[in-house]
Scaffold this motif. Structure first.
Motif, mmCIF file in Angstrom:
data_model
loop_
_atom_site.group_PDB
_atom_site.id
_atom_site.type_symbol
_atom_site.label_atom_id
_atom_site.label_comp_id
_atom_site.label_asym_id
_atom_site.label_seq_id
_atom_site.Cartn_x
_atom_site.Cartn_y
_atom_site.Cartn_z
ATOM 1 N N LEU A 54 -35.230 24.014 9.985
ATOM 2 C CA LEU A 54 -35.217 24.404 8.576
ATOM 3 C C LEU A 54 -35.107 25.918 8.421
ATOM 4 N N THR A 55 -35.772 26.668 9.277
ATOM 5 C CA THR A 55 -35.659 28.127 9.242
ATOM 6 C C THR A 55 -34.224 28.577 9.489
ATOM 7 N N LEU A 56 -33.552 27.940 10.428
ATOM 8 C CA LEU A 56 -32.156 28.281 10.713
ATOM 9 C C LEU A 56 -31.271 28.002 9.502
ATOM 10 N N ILE A 57 -31.492 26.889 8.828
ATOM 11 C CA ILE A 57 -30.714 26.558 7.629
ATOM 12 C C ILE A 57 -30.950 27.603 6.540
ATOM 13 N N ILE A 58 -32.200 28.004 6.359
ATOM 14 C CA ILE A 58 -32.521 28.999 5.329
ATOM 15 C C ILE A 58 -31.846 30.337 5.639
ATOM 16 N N ILE A 110 -35.623 19.128 5.483
ATOM 17 C CA ILE A 110 -36.589 19.746 4.574
ATOM 18 C C ILE A 110 -37.889 18.942 4.549
ATOM 19 N N LYS A 111 -37.781 17.638 4.530
ATOM 20 C CA LYS A 111 -38.975 16.790 4.496
ATOM 21 C C LYS A 111 -39.828 16.960 5.749
ATOM 22 N N LYS A 112 -39.199 17.013 6.915
ATOM 23 C CA LYS A 112 -39.928 17.108 8.168
ATOM 24 C C LYS A 112 -40.406 18.518 8.483
ATOM 25 N N GLY A 113 -39.637 19.528 8.041
ATOM 26 C CA GLY A 113 -39.979 20.889 8.436
ATOM 27 C C GLY A 113 -40.757 21.683 7.426
ATOM 28 N N PHE A 114 -40.807 21.224 6.164
ATOM 29 C CA PHE A 114 -41.445 22.015 5.123
ATOM 30 C C PHE A 114 -42.957 22.115 5.326
ATOM 31 N N GLU A 115 -43.566 21.063 5.861
ATOM 32 C CA GLU A 115 -45.024 21.077 6.041
ATOM 33 C C GLU A 115 -45.463 22.145 7.039
ATOM 34 N N GLU A 116 -44.674 22.351 8.081
ATOM 35 C CA GLU A 116 -45.041 23.315 9.120
ATOM 36 C C GLU A 116 -44.631 24.738 8.742
ATOM 37 N N LEU A 117 -43.642 24.863 7.875
ATOM 38 C CA LEU A 117 -43.134 26.178 7.501
ATOM 39 C C LEU A 117 -44.158 26.916 6.646
ATOM 40 N N SER A 118 -44.537 28.107 7.086
ATOM 41 C CA SER A 118 -45.561 28.893 6.403
ATOM 42 C C SER A 118 -45.407 30.357 6.799
#
Length: 356
Positions: free
Chosen positions: A330-334, A107-115
């Motif tokens: 992170l998208t896969l986890i969601i 979550i920490k590494k992927g949240f910034e790019e997720l949009s």
């Protein structure tokens, strides 16, 4: 003249209320020892630089101190119970900590790019120095490939489990059980190689999303069969006997009584099978191919998927690919979490209600 005699029995506990009173260790001692164990683990990590060593010493300290405190403040029997309980708690914490740490780091590494832009665009035309591009083409591929695999594996798994539980006797049932057990341990790359040799090399079909779905179906099938079989065995035989006693055919009893009763567990097993295959990469590398364009037809042409997208971006080696890889994970986890939530809601909706 009437004489009334009243005999009042006095219990030993009432005669001596302290006789059956046992010392009990306050709960705050357990929590304090747990906090001390965590502090010890952090200290060992700071000194040695090894989280695993710190966790080992923390667990050992917690088990030893809780048992010793119970032995001193309570009695031998409760000390043994505290010893076993502390081992279970320690094992649970040691098992959950890596999962929480991986989830938190992702979550920490992927949240910034997720949009919204990342989720609605593909990688077509994106160069190695561009900070644009997204994962939309991979999301489409994953949903279609896993959906097709589930569309094939779930009916086959349900029918196989129903046969094994309700009808299966003799050599055929034993053979099916044996092959299901064998398929449970098949590595994913073996399933991919089997589909590649049969579907592509022998029959002459091209690499496509459907070819990947066939490999995922092979991996899903034993999980669906086993989960459904266990859930059907948990249905009380009294329900079957009551339905049959009313003159209802067996097939209708299975359809209207047995399956609805076990539906919650069956859906959970299906979601476990989906979670088992949705992150597979090896068979898709052989059967699906790598593409950066959107392909909504799983039966024709190469089609990307989220595991392939993460693999590709992780090996791209440019400035922005690493962030895209973490965002893809992170998208896969969601997606897995959303699918599990939907499955839970469906299972609750379809569960038998009292009074029906």
């Amino acid at each position: 003249m009437t004489i009334t005699t009243t005999d009042t029995a006095v219990s030993p506990a009432a005669a001596d209320p302290l006789k059956l009173t046992r010392r009990t260790m306050p709960d705050w001692i357990t929590w304090a020892l747990g906090a001390a164990a965590v502090g010890l683990g952090v200290l060992v990590k700071a000194v040695q630089g090894n989280w695993a060593l710190g966790a080992f010493y923390a667990g050992l300290f917690f088990i030893a101190t809780v048992t010793a405190a119970s032995w001193r403040l309570e009695d031998r029997r409760r000390a043994k119970d505290r010893f076993a309980t502390s081992i279970v708690y320690t094992a649970f914490v040691l098992a959950i900590v890596p999962l929480v740490s991986i989830l938190g780091y992702t979550i920490k590494k992927g949240f910034e790019e997720l949009s919204p832009y990342f989720l609605s665009h593909s990688m077509r035309g994106v160069g190695p120095r561009d900070d644009t591009g997204g994962i939309y083409h991979a999301i489409v591929g994953t949903l279609e490939q896993v959906g097709l695999a589930a569309l094939i594996a779930v009916p086959l798994g349900l029918l196989t489990a129903i046969y094994l539980v309700e009808y299966g006797r003799g050599r055929l049932a034993r053979s099916i059980t044996f092959f299901v057990d064998v398929m449970t341990g098949i590595p994913s790359i073996v399933a991919g190689l089997f589909v590649y040799s049969f579907w592509i090399m022998t029959l002459g079909f091209e690499a496509s999303g459907f070819a990947g779905s066939l490999a995922l179906m092979i991996l899903m099938l034993p999980t669906v069969v086993r989960a459904t079989e266990e859930m059907l065995k948990l249905v009380p035989n009294e329900l079957r006997e009551a339905s049959l006693a009313l003159g209802i055919p067996k097939w209708r009893t299975i359809l209207k009584v047995v399956l609805p009763t076990a539906m919650g567990g069956i859906i959970t097993g299906v979601m476990l099978a989906v979670a088992r295959v949705i992150g597979e990469t090896a068979p898709l590398l052989l059967l699906v191919g790598l593409t950066q364009s959107i392909n909504t037809n799983p039966f024709s042409g190469w089609q990307s998927s989220i595991p392939l997208y993460v693999f590709e971006q992780n090996h791209a080696g440019n400035q922005f690919s690493g962030d895209r890889a973490w965002a893809g994970a992170l998208t896969l986890i969601i997606i897995v979490m959303v699918l599990n939530l939907v499955a839970r809601l469906i299972a609750r909706w379809k569960a038998p209600k009292a009074g029906r």
